[in-house]
Enzyme design. Sequence first.
Site, PDB file in Angstrom:
ATOM      1  N   HIS A 107       0.819  -1.219   0.000  1.00  0.00           N
ATOM      2  CA  HIS A 107       0.000   0.000   0.000  1.00  0.00           C
ATOM      3  C   HIS A 107       0.850   1.265   0.000  1.00  0.00           C
ATOM      4  O   HIS A 107       0.356   2.349  -0.325  1.00  0.00           O
ATOM      5  CB  HIS A 107      -1.004  -0.005   1.163  1.00  0.00           C
ATOM      6  CG  HIS A 107      -0.434   0.286   2.517  1.00  0.00           C
ATOM      7  ND1 HIS A 107      -0.115  -0.695   3.426  1.00  0.00           N
ATOM      8  CD2 HIS A 107      -0.138   1.461   3.131  1.00  0.00           C
ATOM      9  CE1 HIS A 107       0.334  -0.145   4.532  1.00  0.00           C
ATOM     10  NE2 HIS A 107       0.348   1.161   4.379  1.00  0.00           N
ATOM     11  N   ASP A 137       0.063  -7.552   1.516  1.00  0.00           N
ATOM     12  CA  ASP A 137       0.492  -6.158   1.661  1.00  0.00           C
ATOM     13  C   ASP A 137       2.014  -6.039   1.661  1.00  0.00           C
ATOM     14  O   ASP A 137       2.604  -5.374   2.510  1.00  0.00           O
ATOM     15  CB  ASP A 137      -0.090  -5.534   2.933  1.00  0.00           C
ATOM     16  CG  ASP A 137       0.047  -4.005   2.945  1.00  0.00           C
ATOM     17  OD1 ASP A 137       0.224  -3.423   1.854  1.00  0.00           O
ATOM     18  OD2 ASP A 137       0.019  -3.412   4.038  1.00  0.00           O
ATOM     19  N   SER A 220       4.881   2.486   7.912  1.00  0.00           N
ATOM     20  CA  SER A 220       4.494   1.333   7.100  1.00  0.00           C
ATOM     21  C   SER A 220       5.662   0.842   6.248  1.00  0.00           C
ATOM     22  O   SER A 220       6.299   1.623   5.546  1.00  0.00           O
ATOM     23  CB  SER A 220       3.324   1.693   6.185  1.00  0.00           C
ATOM     24  OG  SER A 220       2.146   1.859   6.915  1.00  0.00           O
ATOM     25  N   LEU A 279     -16.273 -21.418   2.531  1.00  0.00           N
ATOM     26  CA  LEU A 279     -16.747 -21.613   3.891  1.00  0.00           C
ATOM     27  C   LEU A 279     -18.011 -20.806   4.150  1.00  0.00           C
ATOM     28  O   LEU A 279     -18.266 -19.789   3.494  1.00  0.00           O
ATOM     29  CB  LEU A 279     -15.660 -21.214   4.897  1.00  0.00           C
ATOM     30  CG  LEU A 279     -14.319 -21.936   4.770  1.00  0.00           C
ATOM     31  CD1 LEU A 279     -13.395 -21.534   5.908  1.00  0.00           C
ATOM     32  CD2 LEU A 279     -14.505 -23.451   4.740  1.00  0.00           C
TER      33      LEU A 279
END
Length: 465
Positions: A107, A137, A220, A279
């Site tokens: 990102h 990510d 980040s 699921l």
Amino acid sequence: MKSCIRTTALLLLAACSGGAPESSAQIARIGPPASGPAVAASRRTAITDAVARVAPSVVTVQTEQVQRVAADPFESVFGGRSGTQTAAGLGTGFIVRADGVIVTNAHVVAGATSVSVMLRDGTTYPAKVIGTDETNDLAVLKVEAIRLPIAPLGDSDALLVGEWAIAIGNPYGFMLGNAEPSVTAGVISGVGRNLVARGDGPSAYFDMIQTDASINPGNSGGPLVSAEGLVVGVNSSIYSTNGGSIGLGFAIPINRARRVADDLVQHGRVRRPWIGVRLDEARGGNLREQIARGARVASVTPGSPAESAGIRPGDQLIRTRARAIRNRFDWDAALLDLRVGDAVPLVVKRGERELSVEVRIADLPEVTARKVQVLRELELVTLTPSIRAERGIVSTRGALVYRASERIATEIGLQPGDVIYYINRTPIASAEDASRALDYYAGRGAIQLAYEHQGQAYQTVFMIR
């Protein structure tokens, strides 16, 4: 289904993309500790030693993104047109190979038109994005340099809850005045966390390391470091009510990041593991109900590895290898550690019995499907029962968008995963149908295209000149 119509004009040009460079080198695991100035021994701690070892490899990631802006309403009266503006972004990364391979978050570089990295001493290099993995990510960058300091990597599977954790990064970037990374310390608050609520980054993270070491905007992509001076995670997300750190930070385990980085360096992409089960999901996305209902199989894709292994609808997934599966989020986390081609033992509960089966992990169905390239900016595959079941697609026939250039996504609206089912009222049953229709209508006026996006019907009108 709700319908949306967009209109745009498009001039399609040939697009060229370079492949990721091949490399047989693996991401380094252990590197030499950094040396620093002599200080009194009483001032040295495990934290200062760990920072001295890792900080030289930490870089500031600088991005630029060209964005379109609408014309000023007053200027448009006199023929003014929309323009562009450049938005700058900042993040953190760390060097994992001395020849310039850098790991950061996906990102951080998403949508960037240019990327550069700045070392601790202020040296700046233009960077190429080798590959990204949005699911995890993670992104890998490459700069043209040699003999760069590398971050020593540890073993995230050996972490102890309560041990020291050190976050290194560049919060708020150059607002702090230089490229020297910032350091915060805390402890490992938990492991195996599944973050499915709000955070800074993608909407869901699985099997994460939780820490109370302060992680702020700009951190980040930076390393989470142990007291031994080894990188154990990639700082990725914070849970926050005010945009800043409140002691709930999350990092991607370095063992997973190392595997992803190796794949991206060697192949330019990450192969997604698939067994062909869907699921049960809670109605309305109720997380509490979702956790309580466990990991019960709702459907099994025909011809899938799960069907071959004997898994049936109604079975409860209990365990894979040494990992317990208590709910669908645990299963999503387990998938991240599986590799295509592996034969994986899986324990399921059927009624009152527990059964052991072996599942051969495969690629996603669209990966192995035949690709049809359309006008060099769009890659399509024919919608099959396996793809439809895996993605939960409503349409029964059509052409699935496997890859779309950024221009196609921006100007037409088509994105990977969308299904084209009509072009100018011509029904589309395959990728070949879509290719023939677009070739036929090119240069003959407006093209109306109907497609499915996330279960809803949309239309877009454009021209190919």
